[in-house]
Design an enzyme around this catalytic site. Structure first.
Site, PDB file in Angstrom:
ATOM      1  CG  HIS A  22     -14.910   7.133  12.156  1.00 20.34           C
ATOM      2  ND1 HIS A  22     -13.814   6.326  12.302  1.00 20.34           N
ATOM      3  CD2 HIS A  22     -15.927   6.325  11.758  1.00 20.34           C
ATOM      4  CE1 HIS A  22     -14.153   5.065  12.011  1.00 20.34           C
ATOM      5  NE2 HIS A  22     -15.424   5.048  11.679  1.00 20.34           N
ATOM      6  CE  LYS A  46     -15.415  -5.954  13.847  1.00 15.37           C
ATOM      7  NZ  LYS A  46     -16.300  -4.902  13.402  1.00 15.37           N
ATOM      8  NE  ARG A  96     -17.254   3.555   4.358  1.00  6.22           N
ATOM      9  CZ  ARG A  96     -16.814   2.625   5.171  1.00  6.22           C
ATOM     10  NH1 ARG A  96     -15.665   2.800   5.769  1.00  6.22           N
ATOM     11  NH2 ARG A  96     -17.471   1.513   5.390  1.00  6.22           N
ATOM     12  CB  SER A 134     -11.734   1.243  10.972  1.00 10.46           C
ATOM     13  OG  SER A 134     -12.303   2.425  11.434  1.00 10.46           O
TER      14      SER A 134
HETATM   15  O1  PNS Z   1     -18.535   0.526  12.850  1.00 11.74           O
HETATM   16  P1  PNS Z   1     -19.432  -0.657  12.595  1.00 11.74           P
HETATM   17  O2  PNS Z   1     -18.723  -1.927  13.017  1.00 11.74           O
HETATM   18  O3  PNS Z   1     -19.935  -0.701  11.182  1.00 11.74           O
HETATM   19  O4  PNS Z   1     -20.733  -0.484  13.545  1.00 11.74           O
HETATM   20  C1  PNS Z   1     -21.769  -1.453  13.559  1.00 11.74           C
HETATM   21  C2  PNS Z   1     -22.773  -1.188  14.701  1.00 11.74           C
HETATM   22  C3  PNS Z   1     -22.059  -1.012  16.017  1.00 11.74           C
HETATM   23  C4  PNS Z   1     -23.567   0.051  14.401  1.00 11.74           C
HETATM   24  C5  PNS Z   1     -23.729  -2.427  14.753  1.00 11.74           C
HETATM   25  O5  PNS Z   1     -22.985  -3.608  14.759  1.00 11.74           O
HETATM   26  C6  PNS Z   1     -24.651  -2.412  15.984  1.00 11.74           C
HETATM   27  O6  PNS Z   1     -25.566  -1.644  16.066  1.00 11.74           O
HETATM   28  N1  PNS Z   1     -24.347  -3.307  16.972  1.00 11.74           N
HETATM   29  C7  PNS Z   1     -25.091  -3.417  18.215  1.00 11.74           C
HETATM   30  C8  PNS Z   1     -25.972  -4.680  18.249  1.00 11.74           C
HETATM   31  C9  PNS Z   1     -27.295  -4.425  17.537  1.00 11.74           C
HETATM   32  O7  PNS Z   1     -28.085  -3.587  17.908  1.00 11.74           O
HETATM   33  N2  PNS Z   1     -27.516  -5.215  16.469  1.00 11.74           N
HETATM   34  C10 PNS Z   1     -28.691  -5.095  15.634  1.00 11.74           C
HETATM   35  C11 PNS Z   1     -28.466  -4.044  14.552  1.00 11.74           C
HETATM   36  S1  PNS Z   1     -29.842  -3.926  13.495  1.00 11.74           S
END
Ligand code: PNS
Length: 169
Positions: A22, A46, A96, A134
C-alpha cells in the site's frame, strides 16, 4: 490567470492493516497527483482485526514525510459518492496478480457507470510487493510468522502486540 484546481485522487481500501505494498502505491500516486486521500472503508458487515481508529493512526504514522500531501479519512456508503464529495478526479487501485483483475475490472466499470467523471487508475504492485496482501499478512502474523519484510515498522509492532510470538523450542 484562473487558478487550476489541485488534482486529488482517492486511494480506497480496508487497510487492515497497511502493508508496504500500500505504501508503495501511495508514494507512486503522489508523483501523479497533487494530493491523495487514503480512504478507509467502513464496513459494518466485515469484522476487522484493527479498529478504524487504529488503522487510521497506523497509516498516518507510516506516511512519514508524505504526510503533508496525504489525508487519511474514512467513508461509508458508495465510493463514488465519496469521490464526488471530495471533488477528486481518480480512484487509485493496486493490481497484484491476474486474480485481482476480474474483481477490479468489475468495480472500475461499475464505478464509471455510476459516476462517468471518475477514472480508476491501476498501478502494478512493485516487484517486491506483488504477493503481499493484508489478508495474508494477518494470517501469517496470527500464526507466528515474520511479516516484518512486508509491513511498515509501526504496523509490524502492532501485529506483534496483537499476536505475541512464542519462543521456538
Ligand atoms: O481493500 P479492499 O477491501 O479491496 O477495498 C474494497 C473497496 C473499499 C474499494 C470496495 O469494497 C468499495 O468501494 N466499497 C464501498 C462500497 C461501494 O462503493 N461498492 C460498490 C463498488 S463497485
Amino acid at each position: 490567470m484562473p487558478q487550476k484546481s489541485p488534482l486529488i485522487a482517492i486511494y480506497p481500501g480496508s487497510f487492515d492493516p497497511l502493508t508496504l505494498g500500500h505504501l508503495n502505491i501511495i508514494q507512486r500516486s503522489l508523483k501523479l497527483f497533487d494530493s491523495l486521500v487514503v480512504a478507509i472503508v467502513v464496513n459494518p458487515n466485515k469484522q476487522s482485526l484493527f479498529s478504524l481508529e487504529e488503522r487510521r493512526a497506523m497509516i498516518e504514522e507510516a506516511l512519514g514525510k508524505d504526510r503533508k500531501r496525504v489525508r487519511v479519512d474514512s467513508f461509508s456508503g458508495l465510493l463514488v459518492d465519496y469521490v464526488r464529495a471530495q471533488n477528486a478526479r481518480a480512484i487509485i487501485r493496486g493490481l497484484r496478480a491476474v486474480s485481482d483483475f476480474e474483481y477490479e475490472f468489475q468495480m472500475a466499470h461499475m464505478n464509471r457507470s455510476l459516476y462517468p467523471d471518475v477514472e480508476t487508475i491501476f498501478m502494478m504492485a512493485g516487484e517486491d510487493h506483488f504477493y503481499v496482501s493484508s489478508r495474508l499478512v494477518r494470517e501469517v502474523a496470527s500464526l507466528g510468522g515474520d511479516v516484518s519484510p512486508m509491513t511498515p515498522p509501526n504496523v509490524h509492532r502492532a501485529l506483534l502486540a496483537r499476536f505475541p510470538r512464542k519462543e521456538k523450542p
